[in-house]
Each structure stands twice: as structure tokens, then as C-alpha cells.
Scaffold this active site. Structure first.
Site, PDB file in Angstrom:
ATOM      1  N   THR A 171       0.846  -1.251  -0.095  1.00 54.76           N
ATOM      2  CA  THR A 171       0.105   0.248  -0.026  1.00 54.76           C
ATOM      3  C   THR A 171       0.829   1.200   0.052  1.00 54.76           C
ATOM      4  O   THR A 171       2.096   1.129   0.384  1.00 54.76           O
ATOM      5  CB  THR A 171      -0.872  -0.118   1.210  1.00 54.76           C
ATOM      6  OG1 THR A 171      -1.449  -1.296   1.189  1.00 54.76           O
ATOM      7  CG2 THR A 171      -1.875   1.197   1.323  1.00 54.76           C
ATOM      8  N   THR A 230      -3.860   0.874  -2.913  1.00 53.66           N
ATOM      9  CA  THR A 230      -3.074  -0.325  -2.581  1.00 53.66           C
ATOM     10  C   THR A 230      -3.230  -1.248  -3.648  1.00 53.66           C
ATOM     11  O   THR A 230      -4.211  -1.123  -4.874  1.00 53.66           O
ATOM     12  CB  THR A 230      -3.708  -0.853  -1.461  1.00 53.66           C
ATOM     13  OG1 THR A 230      -2.968  -2.045  -0.988  1.00 53.66           O
ATOM     14  CG2 THR A 230      -5.205  -1.274  -1.604  1.00 53.66           C
ATOM     15  N   SER A 264      -8.104  -1.796   5.622  1.00 51.16           N
ATOM     16  CA  SER A 264      -7.482  -1.075   6.696  1.00 51.16           C
ATOM     17  C   SER A 264      -7.219   0.630   6.294  1.00 51.16           C
ATOM     18  O   SER A 264      -6.916   1.315   7.167  1.00 51.16           O
ATOM     19  CB  SER A 264      -6.334  -1.832   7.351  1.00 51.16           C
ATOM     20  OG  SER A 264      -6.558  -2.784   7.820  1.00 51.16           O
TER      21      SER A 264
END
Length: 592
Positions: free
Chosen positions: A398, A416, A464
Site C-alpha cells: 500500500t 493499494t 484498513s
């Protein structure tokens, strides 16, 4: 300066900040990777070439969105281990003229042929990590081009095609393999890519290694230049025609072929959302809604505000910071998923009474065993969807960057391909993501209950990624921050917010703080940057500490001071640089 802040500053490494890795001959050096303060526009990225490209676009009169498009097109080429047009991401955009926030969601989607057991083998066992990653099964519909073109239609200024030209020039003329990219092969050798057809397609091997098996020093990618030409004319051609077919063909190759189809690509569209926000210390902090995990950042801050954090003792501060993380991660792991497919109790997760209830668990000694809470009890409708316990791990392929343009508009963007080189399969000169491994590969818990983040057709896997923008009480821009790092992104981003807002650090000092990642019952601490006293104190508090030799953060930050000065911070753990761009003239400042 208070004794607390003095002590915190002593926790910083005494070694100098890492300087920027020298750009290749194609790119002029802009600025070293150190804190920069100036009244200008600013770009901070994890790669010197990408920073230079963003600087070029802003200098030509482009907006923050224009710069973001050009930066990501370049990163797709020079930082393929982290992100690219074959992947996806989230962009949080601040529009200065009317003080509004917009979120652009380019998260990949699962193909229509996806199902909950797609990462289980015939005998019911889960595919190994590399087997799942380096496969067609892992490839979701790439969302990056759709997201960038949507943002450009709303907030771009320079012509779309012009923004792809710096990356095309790099692809045609070639670029030097950076030290960080080379380091992956130095550390792992050729194990990162398939070296025989039995392991999978040889795209990545042939891309990085010459006929003698030697890693190339310089890479030319004319296939990527052709892709940029195609989408420069019409970005929709990424999702139809010959390029789309090549993406489908790559996903369909054996072994472990996926089900991605032309229809899946044709039906994809990025989404535009309102940001989710959390008031904190007279500021408003905002990020993307699910399937992003930004809600965990907001939850941790809400818990800290419900306590007496910060205290006069820096080690108590670190302990409280760590416990808030553990509690937020437990809820995030259990409840957060694509909220268009499963119910996510967002109101409950951010409810102040719920967060105060969770914060009441923070005390010495450390919580022995962390469990998720019950935010459904704080939902207006009071109806609960029950999910199984999820143990999904998302990995750290990422990148993150931030941009503030001359009109005061800002972008905080995380992008990402999921893990190093994504699926390692290529099409159109791009690495295709392995984003679907962000779903729970084991879709049911020990009791047979589906977890919230199970695979399903058309579903976006939980992410995330947590790009963040902070606003002052009057709605003006204050700060942009974020990081790569897989599951650890939440911890890294939270560290910078607490560092600047609560501990009074500069952006660079906040970035340089040791990374502390507290997901579950083990706390990972970056021992190279933490003092022995800090490690001892955290163990004494009751934490099970795992000393980490290195962390994969790549933080990029911009802070705007009350007098209008911009101050940047960039992560010395990567190759990042900061560029400042002089404001052109007052008349232009009123254009956007």
C-alpha cells in the site's frame, strides 16, 4: 515546554532523519525528506519520482485532485509493490471554497462468481497465503481508474489526458529501480514471483529479471505507456474492450484461476460518499466509511477523550494509547465490512456512551484478554446482526500521499494492490491486485457462523486504509495524514494524530515516533525507535511486547498553521520526499 513533551521528544531517535533517496536521472531532486515549513502548496509522497510528478502538476496550475491522478499513475510504475492502476484506494478531498469534504471510494469488488468458500480447497482447508495471493482467485475488479476519473470530473482542472503524460514519459524512457524496490529482491530473492509455469504466470519474473536471471537496474514499460494512451482518450476503456479482456485473461490463467469476467469490469463504478467524522479536542477528524476501517481511528480517539488522556506521565500516555487501539481493533475486526452487503453498527460504534463504556476498561494492569463490545445496544433500531469471529489479515502492499494545492484544496489518499506486487499477474503493463485476500479466507468461525467480512459476489473486501483530513472548529483545513501498512494502518495514522494534537509534536516528530501496533493480545513495538525505558515500562504495565525490528509505515502528513504556513512530515522508513510549490498569483487563487 512541559516535562511530558520533553520526555516524549526524548523518545525520538537521536539519529538524523533519513534523507531522500536520490531520484533517477529522469527527475530533478526536489527537497530532502525532512520537515518543510513554507506558505505554498505542498506534496508529500513515499517516492521521490512521484513527489516530483505532483510538483510538476501543481506548478502547471493543477488542483490537488489533478496532482493525485498524476502521482498515482507514476506510482503504478515506480512503486509497483505498493499500488497502481490495477488496484484501488480511497481519496478524502477537502474543497476550500465551500469547506466541504468528499470521499471517493475506488475499492475493488469481488466478481459475480465469488462465493464464501472461494479460498477453501476441496478438502476444506484454507489455501496457503502465497497460493491465495499469487492466483486469479485473488483479483478483484480494479477501482483506481474509475475513482480517479470520477474525482477529476468533479474537481479536476487540467485535461485528464495531460495528467497521465509524466507517467507515460517514465514508461517509455525508463526508470531506475529504486533502492526500496530492489530491497525486496535482496531480502526475498526470486520467491516473490513465479519462476516456473507450475507456480503461475511468469509476468512479474520477466518484467523484473533479464534473460540471464539478473534483476534489471532500469525498466522500460511500453505496455503501460499504451495503457495510459488508451485511458487518456477515455477512462471507460479500462473497463471494456481489449484492455479489459487482457485483465480477464490474466485472472483466468491456471493455476488457481479466478472467475473475473468482462461483465464484472463493465459493471464496476467507483462510489462517492460523505465522510464519517469524529469531533476531538475542538477539531473534527474525518475519513472514509466502510469498507474502510477509518471508524476504528475515530473510535480510539473517542475512547481517549473519555479518559484523562493525555496525562502528566508519558508512559501512562503510551499505555492508554495502546489499550484504546486494542479495543478499537477488536470491534473493527468483528463488525466492519462492506455495509452495502452486511449491516455495520456505525452509529453504535461511534456513540459517545458506547465509547465511554469501552474506555472504562482501560486501567492498570493491561486488559488480559480483549473482546469486541456490543455497539448494537447503542444503535437507534436496536436490532443486532450477529457475526462470527474474524481473523482476517491484510498485508502491506500500500502507499499513501497528501497534497494541498494553491487554492487550499487538499487530498489525503491511500492506494493499494494489497500485498507485494499484488497477485503478481500483469495486464497492460500493470500489476493486478490480490485484494480479495482481504476477505476472510476462513468465512465461518468455529461455531459455523459467517463472519461479516466473508467473500460474496460484488462485495468490497474490508480495508484498513484510513486516509484522514482534520478540520478546525470553523471548518477550515488543519491537517491531512495517513499511511500504508496493512492492518497496522490504523495504529500508524492514530499515532500521528495523537502526536500532533495531544502531544504538541511537529508532523515530522509525530511520524518519527516509534510505531506501536496493538491488535489482539500482543503489542508490537518498533524497538529501533523505542527507548529501553519505554519497552520496560510497557512490560511493567502488563503488555505482552513483541519487539519489531522494522515497521512498514509510510506516513505522509501536511499541517496548516493558523498563519497559513504549511508544514510537512514524511516517513523516513520509506523513500518519501516533500515538495513545496510557490503560489502563482492572487487571481488564480480565486479560481477553484
Amino acid at each position: 515546554m512541559t516535562s511530558t513533551l520533553k520526555s516524549l521528544r526524548h523518545l525520538l531517535l537521536l539519529t538524523p532523519l533519513a534523507t531522500a533517496c536520490a531520484p533517477g536521472p529522469d527527475v530533478e531532486a526536489s527537497l530532502p525528506a525532512a520537515a518543510v515549513t513554507h506558505t505554498t502548496a505542498m506534496v508529500v509522497t513515499a517516492n521521490p519520482i512521484a513527489t516530483s510528478v505532483g510538483e510538476e502538476i501543481l506548478s502547471a496550475g493543477g488542483t490537488a485532485v489533478d496532482a493525485a491522478i498524476a502521482i498515482e499513475a507514476a506510482l503504478s510504475l515506480v512503486e509497483p509493490q505498493s499500488s497502481g492502476l490495477g488496484g484501488g484506494g480511497f481519496m478524502v478531498y477537502y474543497h476550500a471554497a465551500d469547506q466541504t469534504l468528499e470521499v471517493y471510494d475506488g475499492r475493488e469488488t469481488a466478481p459475480s462468481g465469488a462465493h464464501s468458500d472461494m479460498f477453501l480447497q476441496e478438502d476444506g482447508t484454507v489455501y496457503g497465503y502465497l497460493e491465495a495471493k499469487n492466483s486469479g482467485l485473488s483479483i478483484g475488479v480494479p477501482g483506481m481508474v474509475s475513482m480517479l476519473s470520477m474525482a477529476h470530473a468533479d474537481r479536476g482542472h487540467l485535461p485528464w489526458g495531460d495528467l497521465l503524460q509524466p507517467a507515460k514519459k517514465l514508461a517509455v524512457e525508463g526508470f531506475a529501480v529504486s533502492p526500496r524496490l530492489r530491497s525486496y529482491f535482496d531480502k526475498y530473492g526470486k520467491r516473490l514471483v513465479s519462476t516456473t509455469v507450475e507456480q503461475g504466470p511468469l509476468d512479474a519474473y520477466n518484467y523484473f529479471f533479464d534473460d540471464s536471471g539478473t534483476l534489471r537496474d532500469r525498466i522500460v514499460n511500453t505496455d503501460y505507456a499504451d495503457t495510459l494512451d488508451l485511458i487518456a482518450n477515455d477512462p471507460r476503456d479500462f473497463y471494456r474492450g481489449a484492455l479489459a479482456q487482457s485483465i480477464v485473461d490474466a485472472a483466468s490463467q491456471l493455476p488457481r484461476a479466478g472467475s473475473l469476467s468482462m461483465q464484472d469490469l463493465a459493471q464496476y463504478s467507483a462510489r462517492k460518499h460523505d465522510a464519517i467524522c469524529m469531533d476531538y479536542r475542538e477539531l473534527t477528524l474525518c475519513g472514509p466509511p466502510p469498507p474502510s476501517s477509518w471508524v476504528a481511528v475515530g473510535m480510539a480517539l473517542g475512547m481517549l477523550e473519555a479518559t484523562d488522556f493525555p496525562t502528566a506521565d508519558e508512559m501512562t500516555n503510551w499505555a492508554m494509547f495502546t489499550e484504546a487501539q486494542r479495543l478499537a481493533y477488536a470491534d473493527r475486526d468483528h463488525y466492519v465490512a462492506d455495509d452495502t452487503v452486511v449491516e455495520v453498527p456505525m452509529a453504535g460504534l461511534l456513540n459517545r456512551d458506547y465509547l465511554a463504556q469501552r474506555a472504562a476498561l482501560i486501567n492498570q494492569p493491561a486488559i488480559e484478554k480483549i473482546f469486541h463490545g456490543d455497539p448494537w445496544a447503542f444503535e437507534p433500531q436496536r436490532t443486532a446482526s450477529l457475526y462470527g469471529q474474524d481473523t482476517t489479515i491484510d498485508y502491506a502492499g500500500t502507499t499513501h500521499f497528501v497534497v494541498v494545492d494553491q487554492w487550499g484544496n487538499a487530498v489525503s489518499m491511500t492506494a493499494t494492490v494489497e500485498s507485494i506486487f499484488g497477485s503478481t499477474r500483469m495486464a497492460g503493463g500493470m500489476f493486478l491486485n490480490n485484494e480479495l485476500t482481504d476477505f476472510a479466507k476462513q468465512p465461518r468461525d468455529a461455531e459455523g457462523v459467517l463472519v461479516a467480512n466473508h467473500p460474496a459476489p460484488g462485495k468490497r473486501p474490508r480495508s484498513s486504509m484510513s486516509p484522514t483530513i482534520v478540520l478546525n472548529s470553523d471548518g477550515s483545513f488543519r491537517m491531512a495524514t495517513g499511511s500504508p501498512g496493512g492492518n497496522s494502518i490504523i495504529a500508524y495514522t492514530l499515532k500521528t494524530l495523537v502526536g500532533v494534537i495531544d502531544w504538541g509534536l511537529t508532523p515530522q516528530e509525530a511520524v518519527n515516533l516509534p510505531n506501536v501496533v496493538a491488535r489482539g493480545d500482543t503489542v508490537r513495538v518498533e524497538s529501533a525507535r523505542a527507548s529501553a525505558e519505554m519497552l520496560d515500562a510497557m512490560r511493567e504495565f502488563g503488555f505482552t511486547i513483541k519487539e519489531s525490528a522494522g515497521e512498514n509505515s509510510g506516513l505522509s502528513m501536511i499541517l496548516k498553521h493558523d498563519d497559513g504556513r504549511l508544514e510537512g512530515g514524511v516517513d523516513p522508513r520509506r523513500e518519501g520526499t516533500i515538495a513545496t510549490i510557490p503560489v502563482r498569483n492572487a487571481a488564480q487563487q480565486a479560481m477553484f
